[in-house]
Motif scaffolding. Sequence first.
Motif, mmCIF file in Angstrom:
data_model
loop_
_atom_site.group_PDB
_atom_site.id
_atom_site.type_symbol
_atom_site.label_atom_id
_atom_site.label_comp_id
_atom_site.label_asym_id
_atom_site.label_seq_id
_atom_site.Cartn_x
_atom_site.Cartn_y
_atom_site.Cartn_z
ATOM 1 N N GLY A 26 0.785 -1.201 -0.080
ATOM 2 C CA GLY A 26 -0.035 -0.036 -0.108
ATOM 3 C C GLY A 26 0.784 1.293 0.051
ATOM 4 O O GLY A 26 1.908 1.261 -0.348
ATOM 5 N N SER A 27 0.358 2.166 0.488
ATOM 6 C CA SER A 27 0.875 3.690 0.565
ATOM 7 C C SER A 27 1.695 3.789 1.378
ATOM 8 O O SER A 27 1.634 4.585 2.524
ATOM 9 N N ILE A 28 2.930 3.186 1.654
ATOM 10 C CA ILE A 28 3.795 3.181 3.123
ATOM 11 C C ILE A 28 4.758 4.201 2.622
ATOM 12 O O ILE A 28 5.647 3.936 1.794
ATOM 13 N N VAL A 29 4.994 5.172 3.524
ATOM 14 C CA VAL A 29 5.970 6.080 3.593
ATOM 15 C C VAL A 29 7.093 5.535 4.260
ATOM 16 O O VAL A 29 8.358 5.574 4.051
ATOM 17 N N ARG A 30 6.554 4.991 5.592
ATOM 18 C CA ARG A 30 7.719 4.624 6.568
ATOM 19 C C ARG A 30 6.982 3.702 7.556
ATOM 20 O O ARG A 30 5.920 3.744 7.899
ATOM 21 N N THR A 31 7.840 2.698 8.031
ATOM 22 C CA THR A 31 7.203 1.925 9.086
ATOM 23 C C THR A 31 7.667 2.568 10.552
ATOM 24 O O THR A 31 8.751 2.618 11.040
ATOM 25 N N ASN A 32 6.563 2.580 11.366
ATOM 26 C CA ASN A 32 6.821 2.919 12.649
ATOM 27 C C ASN A 32 7.116 1.588 13.662
ATOM 28 O O ASN A 32 8.145 1.551 14.073
ATOM 29 N N PHE A 33 6.050 0.568 13.363
ATOM 30 C CA PHE A 33 6.705 -0.865 13.772
ATOM 31 C C PHE A 33 5.802 -1.983 13.386
ATOM 32 O O PHE A 33 4.909 -1.806 12.445
ATOM 33 N N MET A 34 6.431 -2.992 13.442
ATOM 34 C CA MET A 34 5.870 -4.327 13.050
ATOM 35 C C MET A 34 5.697 -5.543 14.358
ATOM 36 O O MET A 34 6.762 -5.316 14.940
ATOM 37 N N ALA A 35 4.750 -6.154 14.298
ATOM 38 C CA ALA A 35 4.708 -6.982 15.592
ATOM 39 C C ALA A 35 4.109 -8.058 15.324
ATOM 40 O O ALA A 35 3.146 -8.258 14.047
ATOM 41 N N TRP A 36 4.338 -9.392 15.895
ATOM 42 C CA TRP A 36 3.565 -10.532 15.868
ATOM 43 C C TRP A 36 3.025 -10.763 17.250
ATOM 44 O O TRP A 36 3.394 -10.502 18.349
ATOM 45 N N TYR A 37 1.358 -11.063 16.984
ATOM 46 C CA TYR A 37 0.706 -11.561 18.183
ATOM 47 C C TYR A 37 0.160 -12.987 17.865
ATOM 48 O O TYR A 37 0.314 -13.256 16.734
ATOM 49 N N GLU A 46 -2.023 -12.234 22.735
ATOM 50 C CA GLU A 46 -0.943 -11.871 23.344
ATOM 51 C C GLU A 46 -0.053 -11.223 22.445
ATOM 52 O O GLU A 46 0.208 -11.836 21.337
ATOM 53 N N LEU A 47 0.847 -10.391 22.892
ATOM 54 C CA LEU A 47 1.844 -9.870 22.154
ATOM 55 C C LEU A 47 3.085 -10.847 22.220
ATOM 56 O O LEU A 47 3.421 -11.285 23.171
ATOM 57 N N VAL A 48 3.681 -11.476 21.121
ATOM 58 C CA VAL A 48 4.876 -12.222 20.964
ATOM 59 C C VAL A 48 6.205 -11.404 20.847
ATOM 60 O O VAL A 48 7.079 -11.675 21.591
ATOM 61 N N TYR A 59 10.405 -9.173 23.139
ATOM 62 C CA TYR A 59 9.796 -10.265 22.949
ATOM 63 C C TYR A 59 9.198 -10.617 24.305
ATOM 64 O O TYR A 59 9.440 -10.211 25.414
ATOM 65 N N ALA A 60 8.047 -11.370 24.176
ATOM 66 C CA ALA A 60 7.255 -11.909 25.317
ATOM 67 C C ALA A 60 8.487 -12.826 25.971
ATOM 68 O O ALA A 60 9.322 -13.651 25.533
ATOM 69 N N ASP A 61 8.228 -12.886 27.456
ATOM 70 C CA ASP A 61 8.962 -13.749 28.235
ATOM 71 C C ASP A 61 8.904 -15.483 27.609
ATOM 72 O O ASP A 61 10.087 -16.030 27.565
ATOM 73 N N SER A 70 12.562 -10.178 12.756
ATOM 74 C CA SER A 70 13.498 -9.672 11.846
ATOM 75 C C SER A 70 12.818 -8.618 10.936
ATOM 76 O O SER A 70 11.505 -8.870 10.824
ATOM 77 N N ARG A 71 13.248 -7.461 10.107
ATOM 78 C CA ARG A 71 12.626 -7.164 9.099
ATOM 79 C C ARG A 71 13.419 -6.932 7.825
ATOM 80 O O ARG A 71 14.687 -6.731 7.907
ATOM 81 N N ASP A 72 12.647 -6.856 6.811
ATOM 82 C CA ASP A 72 13.466 -6.203 5.542
ATOM 83 C C ASP A 72 12.734 -4.851 4.898
ATOM 84 O O ASP A 72 11.592 -5.142 4.536
ATOM 85 N N SER A 73 13.297 -3.819 5.453
ATOM 86 C CA SER A 73 12.557 -2.657 5.143
ATOM 87 C C SER A 73 12.457 -2.522 3.680
ATOM 88 O O SER A 73 11.359 -1.914 3.296
ATOM 89 N N ALA A 74 13.060 -2.934 2.826
ATOM 90 C CA ALA A 74 12.937 -2.502 1.367
ATOM 91 C C ALA A 74 11.697 -3.395 0.735
ATOM 92 O O ALA A 74 11.063 -2.808 -0.195
ATOM 93 N N LYS A 75 11.387 -4.417 1.440
ATOM 94 C CA LYS A 75 10.288 -5.254 1.240
ATOM 95 C C LYS A 75 9.072 -4.925 2.146
ATOM 96 O O LYS A 75 7.859 -5.700 1.748
ATOM 97 N N ASN A 76 9.179 -4.132 2.808
ATOM 98 C CA ASN A 76 8.084 -3.876 3.881
ATOM 99 C C ASN A 76 7.685 -4.904 4.632
ATOM 100 O O ASN A 76 6.489 -5.424 4.560
#
Length: 121
Positions: A26-37, A46-48, A59-61, A70-76
């Motif tokens: 989509g129209s992504i200019v910048r990523t603030n955060f990404m997360a897995w639940y 729950e947040l993982v 990380y969750a305990d 991990s992230r690949d910013s080029a691929k969002n």
Amino acid sequence: QVQLVESGGGLVQPGGSLRLSCTASGSIVRTNFMAWYREAPGKERELVATITGGGSTDYADSVKARFTISRDSAKNAAYLQMNSQKPEDKAVYYCNGEFHIDEQGSTWHGWGQGTQVTVSS
């Protein structure tokens, strides 16, 4: 508008590994955060793990030292490498993210559709 699409779920034996992927489009200019639940049957979501746009992770305990985000910013894209899996890791895993969608500071925050992870022998 942004869409989050997860992939990589499935069946794994205890002690095994899986890698989940989440791609944002989509129209992504910048990523603030990404997360897995994750959401197990009869339990609250729950947040993982989280990863910021700058690459900081948390990380969750219950998954520390076993899971890696991990992230690949080029691929969002964001990934969740899950090692040494336990039966209690069984859940639907959801990608979550917040993104700047224009230069005026507008943001979008939302969820993917989820991917099932089952840990069983």
